[in-house]
Design a protein around this motif. Structure first.
Motif, PDB file in Angstrom:
ATOM      1  N   MET A 197       0.844  -1.166   0.000  1.00 55.35           N
ATOM      2  CA  MET A 197       0.000   0.000   0.000  1.00 55.35           C
ATOM      3  C   MET A 197       0.886   1.224   0.000  1.00 55.35           C
ATOM      4  SD  MET A 197      -3.143   0.987   0.133  1.00 55.35           S
ATOM      5  CE  MET A 197      -3.744  -0.644   0.444  1.00 55.35           C
ATOM      6  N   GLU A 198       0.528   2.207  -0.802  1.00 60.54           N
ATOM      7  CA  GLU A 198       1.366   3.379  -0.916  1.00 60.54           C
ATOM      8  C   GLU A 198       0.513   4.624  -0.900  1.00 60.54           C
ATOM      9  OE1 GLU A 198       4.187   5.178  -4.378  1.00 60.54           O
ATOM     10  OE2 GLU A 198       4.275   3.061  -3.944  1.00 60.54           O
ATOM     11  N   VAL A 199       0.905   5.585  -0.121  1.00 59.82           N
ATOM     12  CA  VAL A 199       0.248   6.886  -0.101  1.00 59.82           C
ATOM     13  C   VAL A 199       1.315   7.910  -0.442  1.00 59.82           C
ATOM     14  CG1 VAL A 199      -1.012   8.584   1.262  1.00 59.82           C
ATOM     15  CG2 VAL A 199      -1.388   6.150   1.668  1.00 59.82           C
ATOM     16  N   ALA A 200       1.143   8.587  -1.554  1.00 57.66           N
ATOM     17  CA  ALA A 200       2.127   9.575  -1.986  1.00 57.66           C
ATOM     18  C   ALA A 200       1.569  10.976  -1.779  1.00 57.66           C
ATOM     19  CB  ALA A 200       2.463   9.360  -3.468  1.00 57.66           C
ATOM     20  N   LYS A 201       2.304  11.797  -1.096  1.00 55.13           N
ATOM     21  CA  LYS A 201       1.919  13.187  -0.871  1.00 55.13           C
ATOM     22  C   LYS A 201       2.891  14.068  -1.639  1.00 55.13           C
ATOM     23  CE  LYS A 201      -1.281  12.996   2.403  1.00 55.13           C
ATOM     24  NZ  LYS A 201      -2.538  13.636   2.354  1.00 55.13           N
ATOM     25  N   THR A 202       2.376  14.809  -2.606  1.00 52.85           N
ATOM     26  CA  THR A 202       3.239  15.663  -3.408  1.00 52.85           C
ATOM     27  C   THR A 202       2.539  16.982  -3.690  1.00 52.85           C
ATOM     28  OG1 THR A 202       2.383  14.792  -5.487  1.00 52.85           O
ATOM     29  CG2 THR A 202       4.279  13.666  -4.551  1.00 52.85           C
ATOM     30  N   ARG A 203       3.239  17.895  -4.262  1.00 52.21           N
ATOM     31  CA  ARG A 203       2.683  19.181  -4.668  1.00 52.21           C
ATOM     32  C   ARG A 203       2.977  19.408  -6.140  1.00 52.21           C
ATOM     33  NH1 ARG A 203      -0.617  19.014  -1.381  1.00 52.21           N
ATOM     34  NH2 ARG A 203      -0.272  19.566   0.745  1.00 52.21           N
ATOM     35  N   THR A 204       2.045  20.037  -6.819  1.00 54.45           N
ATOM     36  CA  THR A 204       2.207  20.325  -8.238  1.00 54.45           C
ATOM     37  C   THR A 204       3.168  21.488  -8.425  1.00 54.45           C
ATOM     38  OG1 THR A 204      -0.042  19.589  -8.612  1.00 54.45           O
ATOM     39  CG2 THR A 204       0.953  20.894 -10.354  1.00 54.45           C
ATOM     40  N   ARG A 205       4.024  21.365  -9.406  1.00 53.17           N
ATOM     41  CA  ARG A 205       4.961  22.430  -9.741  1.00 53.17           C
ATOM     42  C   ARG A 205       4.238  23.572 -10.424  1.00 53.17           C
ATOM     43  NH1 ARG A 205       9.615  19.102 -12.744  1.00 53.17           N
ATOM     44  NH2 ARG A 205       8.902  17.309 -11.661  1.00 53.17           N
ATOM     45  N   ASP A 241      -4.974  -0.212  -4.335  1.00 53.47           N
ATOM     46  CA  ASP A 241      -3.568  -0.586  -4.188  1.00 53.47           C
ATOM     47  C   ASP A 241      -2.647   0.573  -3.841  1.00 53.47           C
ATOM     48  OD1 ASP A 241      -3.707  -3.478  -5.083  1.00 53.47           O
ATOM     49  OD2 ASP A 241      -4.645  -2.458  -6.774  1.00 53.47           O
ATOM     50  N   ALA A 242      -2.996   1.802  -4.269  1.00 57.37           N
ATOM     51  CA  ALA A 242      -2.125   2.959  -4.028  1.00 57.37           C
ATOM     52  C   ALA A 242      -2.968   4.225  -3.999  1.00 57.37           C
ATOM     53  CB  ALA A 242      -1.057   3.057  -5.120  1.00 57.37           C
ATOM     54  N   PHE A 243      -2.403   5.252  -3.393  1.00 57.54           N
ATOM     55  CA  PHE A 243      -3.067   6.542  -3.285  1.00 57.54           C
ATOM     56  C   PHE A 243      -2.089   7.625  -3.720  1.00 57.54           C
ATOM     57  CE2 PHE A 243      -6.758   5.170  -0.923  1.00 57.54           C
ATOM     58  CZ  PHE A 243      -6.324   3.969  -0.392  1.00 57.54           C
ATOM     59  N   LEU A 244      -2.581   8.594  -4.472  1.00 58.67           N
ATOM     60  CA  LEU A 244      -1.773   9.737  -4.888  1.00 58.67           C
ATOM     61  C   LEU A 244      -2.585  10.986  -4.588  1.00 58.67           C
ATOM     62  CD1 LEU A 244       0.832  10.716  -6.293  1.00 58.67           C
ATOM     63  CD2 LEU A 244      -0.413  10.597  -8.454  1.00 58.67           C
ATOM     64  N   ALA A 245      -2.036  11.847  -3.729  1.00 60.73           N
ATOM     65  CA  ALA A 245      -2.761  13.031  -3.283  1.00 60.73           C
ATOM     66  C   ALA A 245      -2.716  14.136  -4.331  1.00 60.73           C
ATOM     67  CB  ALA A 245      -2.170  13.536  -1.977  1.00 60.73           C
ATOM     68  N   LYS A 246      -3.892  14.742  -4.577  1.00 62.52           N
ATOM     69  CA  LYS A 246      -3.962  15.937  -5.418  1.00 62.52           C
ATOM     70  C   LYS A 246      -3.683  17.133  -4.527  1.00 62.52           C
ATOM     71  CE  LYS A 246      -7.628  14.454  -8.610  1.00 62.52           C
ATOM     72  NZ  LYS A 246      -9.042  14.692  -8.946  1.00 62.52           N
TER      73      LYS A 246
END
Length: 163
Positions: A1-9, A120-125
């Motif tokens: 399980m993956e949770v990715a926290k990122t910010r848009t450029r 299966d995975a999460f990607l934060a907007k």
């Protein structure tokens, strides 16, 4: 399980080249046309074949024709939300093993509901395009390894070329 926290450029080109050959087929599901297009362009620039759907109901209508290697789902959509679509994909023997990534705000509630639905995975907007590509690649690689263990040929695009 993956949770990715990122910010848009900020504005500017993220990728400078198109990778030859197809890296896999991705079904991108989001009711926001701009987000769908953003995800599609970034994945295509990295060599993925991308098909889009406007909501969870359309996803379920096209998934068997498309035979994706990975599905990305928004959560809040009309007709059928991302959790409902994920649960139905997991309940169908033909799609239960297709990796699903939620691309949404990824609140604690969304993560818990997604886990319950079999995500299966999460990607934060908002997300970094490079993180999107990394998550999709990882899911395809895991799927290929899993397919290889089951005796199926490890490969992409099980459904053949799209019309």
């Amino acid at each position: 399980m993956e949770v990715a926290k990122t910010r848009t450029r900020g504005p500017g080109r993220t990728y400078s080249r198109v990778v030859p050959g197809v890296s896999g087929r991705v079904l991108v599901v989001d009711d926001n046309k701009v987000i769908r297009q953003l995800i599609k362009v970034n994945l295509e620039l990295e060599g993925f074949e991308v098909v889009t759907a406007n909501d969870g109901a359309e996803c379920l209508d096209v998934v068997h024709r498309v035979c994706p290697d990975v599905i990305t789902l928004d959560v809040v959509m009309p007709r059928l939300d991302g959790f409902g679509a994920a649960a139905q994909l997991r309940a169908d023997p033909r799609t239960r093993d297709v990796p699903v990534a939620i691309v949404s705000a990824c609140t604690q509630h969304e993560v818990e509901a997604g886990i319950a639905a079999g995500v299966d995975a999460f990607l934060a907007k908002p997300f970094e395009p490079t993180e999107l590509v990394r998550v999709v690649r990882r899911l395809i690689e895991c799927k290929d390894r899993s397919d290889g263990r089951k005796g199926a040929p490890a490969g992409r695009g099980r459904g053949g070329p799209l019309q």
